[in-house]
Design an enzyme around this catalytic site. Structure first.
Site, mmCIF file in Angstrom:
data_model
loop_
_atom_site.group_PDB
_atom_site.id
_atom_site.type_symbol
_atom_site.label_atom_id
_atom_site.label_comp_id
_atom_site.label_asym_id
_atom_site.label_seq_id
_atom_site.Cartn_x
_atom_site.Cartn_y
_atom_site.Cartn_z
ATOM 1 N N HIS A 7 35.258 42.451 24.639
ATOM 2 C CA HIS A 7 36.693 42.351 24.913
ATOM 3 C C HIS A 7 37.094 40.889 24.876
ATOM 4 O O HIS A 7 36.614 40.091 25.676
ATOM 5 C CB HIS A 7 37.044 42.973 26.270
ATOM 6 N N TYR A 62 45.584 45.000 33.968
ATOM 7 C CA TYR A 62 45.766 44.752 35.406
ATOM 8 C C TYR A 62 47.277 44.758 35.645
ATOM 9 O O TYR A 62 47.996 43.956 35.048
ATOM 10 C CB TYR A 62 45.212 43.385 35.801
ATOM 11 N N PRO A 71 36.886 43.937 44.129
ATOM 12 C CA PRO A 71 36.581 44.196 42.708
ATOM 13 C C PRO A 71 37.606 43.628 41.722
ATOM 14 O O PRO A 71 37.389 43.688 40.520
ATOM 15 C CB PRO A 71 36.567 45.734 42.640
ATOM 16 N N LYS A 92 33.646 40.464 39.690
ATOM 17 C CA LYS A 92 32.638 39.416 39.833
ATOM 18 C C LYS A 92 31.337 39.852 40.512
ATOM 19 O O LYS A 92 30.346 39.121 40.448
ATOM 20 C CB LYS A 92 33.224 38.226 40.629
ATOM 21 N N TYR A 144 37.733 34.384 34.407
ATOM 22 C CA TYR A 144 37.409 35.789 34.131
ATOM 23 C C TYR A 144 36.178 35.908 33.244
ATOM 24 O O TYR A 144 35.296 36.738 33.497
ATOM 25 C CB TYR A 144 38.619 36.499 33.490
HETATM 26 C C1 PHB Z 1 35.695 48.972 36.202
HETATM 27 O O1 PHB Z 1 35.661 49.192 34.987
HETATM 28 O O2 PHB Z 1 35.217 49.777 37.014
HETATM 29 C C2 PHB Z 1 36.337 47.718 36.682
HETATM 30 C C3 PHB Z 1 36.836 46.825 35.750
HETATM 31 C C4 PHB Z 1 37.433 45.649 36.182
HETATM 32 C C5 PHB Z 1 37.538 45.391 37.527
HETATM 33 C C6 PHB Z 1 37.018 46.277 38.468
HETATM 34 C C7 PHB Z 1 36.416 47.458 38.042
HETATM 35 O O3 PHB Z 1 38.143 44.244 37.945
#
Ligand code: PHB
Ligand code: APR
Length: 395
Positions: free
Chosen positions: A77, A205, A297, A301, A390
């Site tokens: 990605h 997000y 989450p 990280k 990130y």
């Molecule tokens: C996930 O794919 O479970 C996931 C992805 C990004 C995040 C948290 C969880 O920031």
């Protein structure tokens, strides 16, 4: 389960990603270890966890010869989407930093790690209960545990506490010698996994007046979604229909039009907190991964910090066996914590920017949050800072 050895160089408590990778990195540097895991192998291999691998973490996995499936089945990605109400921008990781992340479920990585442990004949003792240690401050600690009603002891040079957020390693450090830092966030995430095509090629997000939402994925036909819920919510509050309609309501209208819904195959409620324990060492015990620090989450990280910790720790231990120097071991805690705190900061920043805080009636706070997003949307420098964190700060 392997035969139980009577002694080893490094006794690793916990066979999650931190413990398994540590054993493999040590093995590659000629250092013997044994892993004690509380749960069954099947249980560990079935746990559903996050799946964003930083650029540097992927390079470590590759250098360790563990990337076969990650490189063929994972997804590169080169950016993520950030939505605010009806607006959405792309944070172009590759353009801003020359780096990317790999989407590859922790469940898959755990399988690759266990396969590699088996190939290398590294003992992984599962269903090891009641782990306790003696002589942490001596140079020959002893670890005892029960398995199938029998008590065993393994003598070692060092103990690596890699037993996750609910482990026991932390308790082996006398309270007076440990300092902890904590922030509980006043909300949680409700997560849903479904056999449906992901809504977008990249993660989204989203910050919305109704709360945060995240669109993630495992592969082309498996999606992972999250919505912010109240701190005291339970799964009963979230039948699939409510989850899907809440998710759709929090995404820009044009995006939610492509949402494919379907029955959940897994659903969780997860609290959000930051927690750090310092230092990461007491005598011959070293802590790594979730047992030493937990991050919300939002910044993806947790797994990546477990990886950087064990890279540092394996180098320090290998250095000790190579030339008898304890310099690396003495510096481990500070070295690892410096990187941990940067991830704590980033996860806190993402969490603050994207969630609706109950009681955020304070107009000043609300204006600041909106301004943070406006600034991110309008400034390439702000986007570069997000991208740099990130994709992962250098190890
Ligand atoms: C996930 O794919 O479970 C996931 C992805 C990004 C995040 C948290 C969880 O920031
Ligand atoms: N004795 C032995 N093993 C234990 C004990 C114990 N008393 N307590 C817990 N364990 C095991 C757990 O069963 C688990 O398999 O330790 C392992 C810890 O693994 P993780 O929880 O995955 O933690 P870690 O390896 O540090 O990896 C961190 O995993 O939880 C995610 O979000 C987190 O992505 C991050 C990553």
């Amino acid at each position: 389960m392997s035969e139980i050895p009577r002694q080893t160089r490094v006794l690793i408590i916990g066979g999650g990603p931190a413990g398994s990778l540590l054993a493999l990195l040590l093995h590659q540097q000629g250092v013997e270890s044994v892993i004690l895991e509380l749960r069954t192998r099947e249980h560990v291999l079935e746990r559903v966890r996050a799946g964003v691998i930083e650029h540097g973490s992927a390079e470590i996995i590759r250098a360790a010869g563990l990337a076969g499936r990650m490189d063929s089945e994972g997804f590169v990605h080169e950016g993520v989407q950030v939505a605010h109400g009806e607006k959405m921008i792309r944070i172009d990781f590759e353009g801003l930093t020359g780096k990317h992340v790999t989407i590859y479920g922790q469940t898959e990585l755990q399988r690759d790690l266990y396969d590699a442990l088996d190939t290398a004949c590294i003992p992984l003792i599962d269903e090891a209960e009641g782990v306790r240690v003696e002589g942490i401050e001596s140079d020959a600690p002893v670890v005892s545990f029960e398995r199938g009603g029998t008590t065993s002891q393994i003598q070692c040079d060092f103990i690596a506490g890699c037993d996750g957020a609910h482990g026991v390693s932390n308790d082996f450090i006398p309270p007076g010698l440990q300092r902890t830092f904590e922030r509980m966030y006043p909300f949680c995430w409700v997560g849903l996994l479904s056999e449906t095509r992901p809504i977008s090629d990249e993660l989204i997000y989203a910050r919305h007046e109704r709360g945060f939402a995240l669109c993630s994925m495992r592969n082309e036909s498996r999606s992972r979604y999250y919505v912010q819920g109240p701190a005291d919510t339970t799964l009963d509050d979230w039948p699939d229909d409510r989850f899907w309609s809440e998710l759709a309501a929090r995404l820009p209208t044009a995006t939610s039009a492509s949402l494919v819904t379907g029955p959940s195959i897994e659903k969780i409620v997860t609290p959000l907190r930051s927690w750090v324990s310092e230092p990461l060492r007491h005598g011959r015990l070293f802590l790594a991964g979730d047992t030493a620090h937990v991050v919300p989450p939002t910044g993806a990280k947790g797994l990546n910090l477990a990886i950087s910790d064990v890279v540092y720790l394996s180098e320090a231990l290998a250095g000790f066996y190579r030339n008898g120097s304890s310099t690396g071991l003495d510096g481990y805690s500070d070295h690892a914590l410096a990187r941990v705190w940067k991830a704590v900061r980033f996860s806190w920043w993402m969490t603050n920017m994207l969630h609706v805080f109950p009681g955020m009636s304070d107009d000043f706070e609300r204006r600041l949050q909106t301004t943070e997003l406006d600034y991110l949307f309008g400034s390439e420098n702000a986007q570069r800072a997000m991208a740099e964190n990130y994709v992962g700060l250098p190890l």
